[in-house]
Write an enzyme that holds these catalytic residues in place. Structure first.
Site, PDB file in Angstrom:
ATOM      1  N   ASN A  98       0.869  -1.177   0.000  1.00 30.17           N
ATOM      2  CA  ASN A  98       0.000   0.000   0.000  1.00 30.17           C
ATOM      3  C   ASN A  98       0.901   1.220   0.000  1.00 30.17           C
ATOM      4  O   ASN A  98       1.781   1.340   0.850  1.00 30.17           O
ATOM      5  CB  ASN A  98      -0.889  -0.013   1.258  1.00 30.17           C
ATOM      6  N   GLU A 485     -20.859  11.971  -4.793  1.00 28.03           N
ATOM      7  CA  GLU A 485     -19.985  10.864  -4.445  1.00 28.03           C
ATOM      8  C   GLU A 485     -20.670   9.509  -4.594  1.00 28.03           C
ATOM      9  O   GLU A 485     -20.082   8.566  -5.103  1.00 28.03           O
ATOM     10  CB  GLU A 485     -19.541  11.085  -2.984  1.00 28.03           C
TER      11      GLU A 485
HETATM   12  C1  F6R Z   1     -16.439  12.011   1.590  1.00 28.51           C
HETATM   13  C2  F6R Z   1     -15.268  11.550   2.336  1.00 28.51           C
HETATM   14  C3  F6R Z   1     -13.936  12.130   1.998  1.00 28.51           C
HETATM   15  C4  F6R Z   1     -13.078  12.234   3.272  1.00 28.51           C
HETATM   16  C5  F6R Z   1     -11.662  12.675   2.914  1.00 28.51           C
HETATM   17  C6  F6R Z   1     -10.798  12.857   4.147  1.00 28.51           C
HETATM   18  O1  F6R Z   1     -17.597  11.416   2.056  1.00 28.51           O
HETATM   19  O2  F6R Z   1     -15.374  10.696   3.164  1.00 28.51           O
HETATM   20  O3  F6R Z   1     -14.051  13.356   1.362  1.00 28.51           O
HETATM   21  O4  F6R Z   1     -13.670  13.150   4.131  1.00 28.51           O
HETATM   22  O5  F6R Z   1     -11.072  11.715   2.077  1.00 28.51           O
HETATM   23  O6  F6R Z   1     -10.706  11.672   4.870  1.00 28.51           O
HETATM   24  P1  F6R Z   1     -10.274  11.658   6.390  1.00 28.51           P
HETATM   25  O7  F6R Z   1     -11.357  12.302   7.167  1.00 28.51           O
HETATM   26  O8  F6R Z   1     -10.110  10.200   6.730  1.00 28.51           O
HETATM   27  O9  F6R Z   1      -8.990  12.414   6.480  1.00 28.51           O
END
Ligand code: F6R
Length: 605
Positions: A98, A485
């Site tokens: 990953n 989305e």
């Molecule tokens: C939309 C969504 C993404 C996340 C973004 C940040 O529904 O989930 O836009 O908010 O990828 O992710 P985190 O919060 O994990 O940093």
């Protein structure tokens, strides 16, 4: 982005690896594969598509061993295809990866000059070939030599053909944990794939190599000296990763929101006032800032925008909200009086994490508002406000967003108290907030049918605008993101007053505007903007708050929210917009929890 798993222990290796992959599928679902090692060497199977495909193949393949690794892919280099799927194996090694290797071109040339032919378009295959080249019977030395040749981010699970009683792991930037039970061990990109078996785990730090055997885990630092690690213990329960009575994780996570709010109230309100002592944040720490910068991506950034609005209103401290991927490269101005707040559900988003590392290196004060305990971002900041939302599985964030809003609302109140701006009002504003779990529960129960009908109405439109003013505009941004989305409808959000500065030219009878009108102080202005849309033949679906005087002609397609204080309406509006997006996606028979091209936990830049 991409999920890595691994298992060593007495149970049927393939069965456990497949179960782990199912829990990890939300990190990518372009292709899937696994490898098992036994005294006869390594066997690999892989395919395009979902974990269900590999499950069928496992049933036919005869794969036995005590040790296996698996991978579910979100394509970065090379299309989703069998040859690009992981694991990448040679006669000597098999790897799951990953991350992104940034010096792939250079490595490719070098490997070809050594006689290696690359079969895939991936950067990951080069890691397998490099390991093959350097392998001299000593896995740790070999992994270290290879790590010195790699630039970029990687979390690796590795099997060696002549070491059937161990799996190996190595990480730089991308997350990796080792789950611990007495006589079995697990490898995983995050807690999801281990919680069913154990809540004890080691978090691998930068450049650490783990040698994972049934009865012991040894971890080696950059000098290949053994490192003594402290076990972490997760307080999340395994059961939270089941859909229970719901058809989708997203619907379940929307339903959990009242409970998420209650958890935050329990943790962060004491004596009717905001309190961050449970997160260990001293008032004196919060008192010293004259400027705040919020850094996040996607939905988390939209939560940050609401946070800006509340902090500026309650505490009169100027706040800037920056997209994390821009922050890193914009040479940010950071002073001793600046507090940087990083918001993230996963705590692993590569852009946000890189920004957090930059801020730490600059010696600037920083806190995290993070859902995932033990995640990378939490280790780069002075303090964390944990969101207590439990694991979020659906790719579209819902309950974590509500929890982020809640943490920011209470932080804004706290800063308001500390700056002396809010002395009289704070108990009232806290009380309004404490009523929300019950009101939200009732709203979800009462309005779902109505929202489903609106979802049917939305299906007629290929373009949907969201519009609002003040907090409503910030919610419009999130509503549009949710809809596009998961339903693939082109949805854009505008500040209602901006429509006339350009976007109005797009409005025809085929345009739907989902309008938010919950803020009394700008109601009249918003209403005028909506009338301008109607006058041009556009359809308006109005979400408004009880008690506001909305003209009759806008009420034909409308949804009424309960009457709550203006500042806390986002908590209700958010849930309605989430449900609307959910039902549109369901009506279109789309894969709600795993929208195309996306993945949870975006661990690449
Ligand atoms: C939309 C969504 C993404 C996340 C973004 C940040 O529904 O989930 O836009 O908010 O990828 O992710 P985190 O919060 O994990 O940093």
């Amino acid at each position: 982005m991409c999920g890595i798993v691994g298992y060593i222990g007495p149970r049927k290796v393939c069965d456990i690896v497949v179960r782990q992959l199912k829990k990890m599928e939300y990190r990518g679902y372009d292709s899937v594969g696994l490898a098992v090692v036994n005294e006869n060497g390594i066997k690999t199977i892989k395919t395009v598509g979902r974990v269900a495909e590999i499950e069928k193949m496992v049933a036919d393949a005869e794969l036995s061993g005590v040790c296996g690794i698996g991978h579910t892919r979100w394509a970065t280099h090379g299309e989703p295809s069998e040859k690009n799927a992981h694991p990448h194996s040679t006669n000597k090694v098999s790897i799951v990866h990953n991350g992104i290797i940034e010096n792939g071109e250079e490595l490719k040339g070098w490997l070809e000059s050594q006689g290696y032919a690359l079969e895939s378009e991936t950067d990951s295959e080069m890691i397998a070939k490099l390991l093959d080249f350097y392998y001299d019977g000593n896995p740790i030395d070999t992994l270290r030599k290879v790590s010195l040749r790699l630039e970029g981010a990687y979390a690796l699970g590795v099997l060696f053909h002549d070491a059937p009683d161990a799996m190996f792991a190595l990480k730089k930037e991308s997350p990796l944990i080792v789950g611990i039970c007495d006589d079995e061990k697990f490898l995983s990109s995050d807690l999801n794939a281990i919680l069913e078996y154990t809540n004890r785990y080691f978090v691998l730090e930068e450049d650490e190599i783990a040698v994972i055997r049934r009865n012991k885990v040894e971890i080696f630092g950059t000098d290949n000296e053994k490192v003594e690690k402290v076990e972490s213990v997760a307080n999340w329960q395994a059961g939270v990763t089941d859909k229970q009575k719901f058809s989708h994780f997203m619907r379940k996570e929307i339903a959990e929101q009242p409970c998420v709010l209650s958890n935050i109230i329990r943790k962060n309100i004491k004596g009717g006032a905001p309190d961050f002592s449970a997160d260990g944040i001293p008032d004196d720490y919060l008192r010293k800032f004259r400027r705040i910068c919020i850094v996040a991506c996607g939905t988390a950034r939209y939560a940050g925008l609401a946070g800006k609005s509340w902090i500026e209103k309650f505490a009169r401290i100027p706040v800037e909200v920056v997209v994390a991927s821009e922050f890193r490269y914009m040479d940010p101005i950071l002073s001793r009086e600046t507090l940087v707040i990083f918001i993230s559900q996963s705590g692993e988003t590569a852009d946000t994490l890189a920004a957090a590392r930059l801020v730490k290196a600059a010696g600037t004060s920083a806190i995290g508002i993070v859902n995932t305990a033990g995640s990378s971002i939490t280790r780069e900041v002075d303090y964390n406000i944990f969101l207590e939302a439990g694991i979020e599985v659906a790719v579209a964030s819902t309950k974590a967003y509500i929890a982020m809003l809640a943490a920011l609302y209470l932080l804004a109140l706290k800063l308001g108290l500390l700056t002396g701006n809010l002395t009289n009002n704070v108990h009232f504003l806290c009380n309004e907030f404490m009523d929300l779990p019950e009101i939200l529960e009732q709203l979800l129960a009462d309005k779902e049918k109505e929202i489903e009908e609106f979802a049917q109405f939305c299906l007629k439109f290929e373009v949907v605008f969201f519009a609002g003013r003040g907090l409503d505009y910030l919610l419009a941004l999130e509503g549009a993101l949710k809809l596009k989305e998961i339903s693939y409808i082109n949805a854009q959000a505008y500040a209602a007053g901006e429509l006339k500065h350009g976007p109005l030219s797009l409005v025809t009878k085929d345009t739907l505007v989902i309008a938010l009108a919950t803020q009394g102080y700008v109601l009249k202005k918003t209403v005028s903007n909506l009338q301008e849309i109607k006058a041009r033949g556009g359809s308006v679906l109005l979400i408004f708050k009880a008690g506001l005087d909305v003209p009759r002609e806008l009420l034909s397609d409308s949804l009424k929210l309960p009457r709550v204080e203006d500042n806390v309406t986002p908590f209700l509006t958010a849930a309605v917009l989430q449900l609307l997006a959910y039902h549109v996606a369901c009506a279109k028979k789309l894969d709600v929890d795993k929208p195309r091209n996306l993945a949870k936990s975006v661990t690449v830049e």
